[in-house]
Motif scaffolding. Sequence first.
Motif, PDB file in Angstrom:
ATOM      1  N   ARG A  60       0.832  -1.206   0.000  1.00  0.00           N
ATOM      2  CA  ARG A  60       0.000   0.000   0.000  1.00  0.00           C
ATOM      3  C   ARG A  60       0.868   1.258   0.000  1.00  0.00           C
ATOM      4  O   ARG A  60       1.944   1.280   0.583  1.00  0.00           O
ATOM      5  N   ARG A  61       0.380   2.293  -0.655  1.00  0.00           N
ATOM      6  CA  ARG A  61       1.079   3.574  -0.677  1.00  0.00           C
ATOM      7  C   ARG A  61       0.382   4.621   0.184  1.00  0.00           C
ATOM      8  O   ARG A  61       0.969   5.646   0.514  1.00  0.00           O
ATOM      9  N   ILE A  62      -0.883   4.369   0.512  1.00  0.00           N
ATOM     10  CA  ILE A  62      -1.674   5.324   1.286  1.00  0.00           C
ATOM     11  C   ILE A  62      -2.153   4.651   2.559  1.00  0.00           C
ATOM     12  O   ILE A  62      -2.581   3.490   2.535  1.00  0.00           O
ATOM     13  N   LEU A  63      -2.073   5.389   3.665  1.00  0.00           N
ATOM     14  CA  LEU A  63      -2.553   4.868   4.934  1.00  0.00           C
ATOM     15  C   LEU A  63      -4.071   4.765   4.922  1.00  0.00           C
ATOM     16  O   LEU A  63      -4.756   5.577   4.288  1.00  0.00           O
ATOM     17  N   PRO A  64      -4.617   3.787   5.638  1.00  0.00           N
ATOM     18  CA  PRO A  64      -6.078   3.763   5.798  1.00  0.00           C
ATOM     19  C   PRO A  64      -6.532   4.964   6.627  1.00  0.00           C
ATOM     20  O   PRO A  64      -5.728   5.606   7.313  1.00  0.00           O
ATOM     21  N   PRO A  93      -4.466  11.010   7.210  1.00  0.00           N
ATOM     22  CA  PRO A  93      -3.098  10.872   7.732  1.00  0.00           C
ATOM     23  C   PRO A  93      -2.057  10.930   6.631  1.00  0.00           C
ATOM     24  O   PRO A  93      -2.217  10.330   5.568  1.00  0.00           O
ATOM     25  N   ASP A  94      -1.002  11.690   6.891  1.00  0.00           N
ATOM     26  CA  ASP A  94       0.142  11.757   5.990  1.00  0.00           C
ATOM     27  C   ASP A  94       1.065  10.583   6.320  1.00  0.00           C
ATOM     28  O   ASP A  94       1.610  10.496   7.420  1.00  0.00           O
ATOM     29  N   ARG A  95       1.233   9.676   5.361  1.00  0.00           N
ATOM     30  CA  ARG A  95       1.991   8.447   5.643  1.00  0.00           C
ATOM     31  C   ARG A  95       3.423   8.753   6.062  1.00  0.00           C
ATOM     32  O   ARG A  95       3.937   8.153   7.009  1.00  0.00           O
ATOM     33  N   ARG A  96       4.074   9.651   5.356  1.00  0.00           N
ATOM     34  CA  ARG A  96       5.481   9.957   5.648  1.00  0.00           C
ATOM     35  C   ARG A  96       5.652  10.498   7.064  1.00  0.00           C
ATOM     36  O   ARG A  96       6.523  10.044   7.816  1.00  0.00           O
ATOM     37  N   LEU A 152      -0.242  17.618  13.207  1.00  0.00           N
ATOM     38  CA  LEU A 152       0.601  17.712  12.020  1.00  0.00           C
ATOM     39  C   LEU A 152       0.280  16.606  11.018  1.00  0.00           C
ATOM     40  O   LEU A 152       0.203  16.843   9.810  1.00  0.00           O
ATOM     41  N   ILE A 153       0.089  15.398  11.523  1.00  0.00           N
ATOM     42  CA  ILE A 153      -0.124  14.246  10.645  1.00  0.00           C
ATOM     43  C   ILE A 153      -1.487  14.302   9.964  1.00  0.00           C
ATOM     44  O   ILE A 153      -1.630  13.974   8.789  1.00  0.00           O
ATOM     45  N   PHE A 154      -2.515  14.759  10.708  1.00  0.00           N
ATOM     46  CA  PHE A 154      -3.871  14.803  10.165  1.00  0.00           C
ATOM     47  C   PHE A 154      -4.248  16.237   9.792  1.00  0.00           C
ATOM     48  O   PHE A 154      -5.376  16.664  10.015  1.00  0.00           O
TER      49      PHE A 154
END
Length: 268
Positions: free
Chosen positions: A7-11, A33-36, A26-28
């Motif tokens: 997968r490249r994108i988080l659920p 959610p930003d995977r990196r 920051l992540i959301f």
Amino acid sequence: MLYVEGRRILPDRVPVGHLGATERKLIFDDGKPDRRLYEIATFAHLRDRLHSRDVWVEGSRSFRPIDEDLMPKPTFVVLKGQDQLGLGVQSDGAAWLAEVREMMDVNLKRLAWRARFGKLDGVRMENGTLIVTPHTSDVPAAAEALNAEITEMYSLVEVPDLLREVHEWTGFADQFTHVGTGDAPLNISAMLAGVLADGTNLGPKRMAGASKGISAHQIGWMRSFHARSETYRAAQACVTDAHTRHPHSQIWGDGTTAIIRWAILPRQ
């Protein structure tokens, strides 16, 4: 599972119990959610948990379970049965407590008797009140006057200003490189505020309240992506190098036997 399934994108729903409020924000940032950023924050927390021994790696010598540092339970049972634990105290807890109570009772009665009859140095009883005589200074008056004169020669300096000046001398703040890009921090003031927040345990919010023109978001960003154990070590080494280059340090040698160390943070 992300790597196994490619997968490249988080659920939309990911575990966030290990993240702080600032990191979650920051992540959301855009709702998803930003995977990196999520992976960076998760690995940072995993690193801290490894160092604190909350989690471990099977077969690792550095990050092994804390139980491996303890005496094996069968050995403990055998030594306890033979009264060979070598603890320096009685193995019977009730007997040890009874002994300590008796010792404390004797000492307290001795202290009460000496206080009642004025046998304590610098301590006296007046109307049932214990009064301790303050220690008198044995420093000569001339030394006190000299101390006051020297103190007046130093101007009062705010800690953030002092830290900024040390950075201008040494460039130590540039060692706090970004975890992803390796770039030096662009906002030096926020980086130094983050260092102070770590050193004083104030946290980003209270540190921002005590700073001018720096937000908690900026401080939190610097702490999350620039402040790591390896960057703190690099910054400390930078300051140490500046110390060894200073002419005054040469008075004590070339630094090959002992090195002058200035710890930016007491806990890293």
